[in-house]
Design a protein around this motif. Structure first.
Motif, mmCIF file in Angstrom:
data_model
loop_
_atom_site.group_PDB
_atom_site.id
_atom_site.type_symbol
_atom_site.label_atom_id
_atom_site.label_comp_id
_atom_site.label_asym_id
_atom_site.label_seq_id
_atom_site.Cartn_x
_atom_site.Cartn_y
_atom_site.Cartn_z
ATOM 1 N N SER A 58 0.863 -1.176 0.000
ATOM 2 C CA SER A 58 0.000 0.000 0.000
ATOM 3 C C SER A 58 0.904 1.231 0.000
ATOM 4 C CB SER A 58 -0.904 -0.010 1.234
ATOM 5 O OG SER A 58 -0.124 -0.034 2.420
ATOM 6 N N ASN A 61 1.836 5.153 1.512
ATOM 7 C CA ASN A 61 1.735 6.005 2.692
ATOM 8 C C ASN A 61 1.441 7.446 2.262
ATOM 9 O OD1 ASN A 61 3.141 7.857 4.885
ATOM 10 N ND2 ASN A 61 2.758 5.881 5.862
ATOM 11 N N HIS A 91 1.451 -2.747 5.376
ATOM 12 C CA HIS A 91 1.357 -1.535 6.193
ATOM 13 C C HIS A 91 1.961 -1.763 7.582
ATOM 14 C CE1 HIS A 91 -0.283 2.209 7.780
ATOM 15 N NE2 HIS A 91 -0.719 1.517 8.814
#
Length: 253
Positions: free
Chosen positions: A51, A53, A102
């Motif tokens: 993912s 940030n 994450h």
């Protein structure tokens, strides 16, 4: 298919939703069952599905750091292949793997050399990128490991490589990096060149096996390939950090 013209104009939740959708589309187009069943359960890791940030999206210069492959990672691919109705299972699986990324990306570097280098690269670019090391997006050239290491000896390495190319292509297209560091080592150059479709120009400063600066012709992205941080010499590391810093300053001009 959801498209993202420019990542800086979108919030992190929206960008991750786009990544998730694009990942699912890629997985639907690959034979995950054949890949999973080519090895015993536990031999292949789960899929590396990163993912993004918020700090990356806020950075003045968008930088990626690409490694070789994950070690043991998230939910075992064998477990996914064993589930009835695989297409229906893909959505939850993608979310699980993105959550695993994450969690790991938020942890301290500890003893891991690659993660330590990630922090060093961020520190050297702190005037050009957002706060926190995750302002530099961390990806991998190959999306899974075999026995906690390289999958190059996997019987289905061709399928794994093709799947990896498509997943990393999604990350490049959605996140639009301006600078990319491949800390993968020269033995992965075949995978790297396939990833960029052999469409590159080598830039001045080449040191065979150690330091390869190049430009990707189609996208105009400047990139560097160095050895994995476990084998990266201090001399080459310093040369790389200087070159990336200069390139980052030029990106802002």
């Amino acid at each position: 298919m959801m498209m993202l013209p420019n990542p800086v104009n979108h919030g992190v939740a929206e960008v991750n939703a786009i990544l998730s959708e694009r990942y699912r589309t890629v997985l639907e187009n690959h034979d995950l069952v054949t890949i999973a069943r080519s090895e015993k359960s536990g031999v292949l890791s789960g899929l590396f599905l990163p993912s993004v940030n918020e700090a990356y999206l806020e950075s003045r210069v968008r930088v990626m750091l690409i490694g070789q492959e994950p070690r043991k990672w998230g939910k075992d691919l064998h477990a996914l292949a064993a589930e009835a109705g695989l297409p229906a299972a893909l959505g939850p699986y993608v979310e699980t793997q993105m959550a695993a990324y994450h969690k790991t990306a938020s942890m301290p570097a500890r003893k891991f050399r690659f993660r330590q280098f990630h922090f060093q690269l961020h520190a050297s670019l702190r005037n050009h990128v957002g706060s926190g090391h995750n302002a530099i997006f961390w990806g991998n050239l190959l999306c899974m490991s075999r026995k906690g290491g390289s999958p190059r000896k996997a019987s289905e390495i061709a399928r794994i490589a093709a799947l990896s190319r498509d997943l990393l292509k999604v990350q490049f297209e959605v996140l639009e990096p301006q600078l990319i560091v491949f800390a993968t080592g020269y033995s992965y150059d075949g995978f790297l060149k396939d990833q960029i479709e052999h469409d590159y120009t080598t830039l001045p400063g080449l040191k065979p096996k150690h330091y390869w600066p190049f430009a990707v012709q189609k996208s105009g992205v400047n990139a560097w390939r160095v050895r994995h941080p476990r084998r990266l010499t201090k001399e080459i590391r310093n040369e790389l950090l200087h070159a990336v810093g200069v390139a980052a300053a030029l990106c802002r001009d």
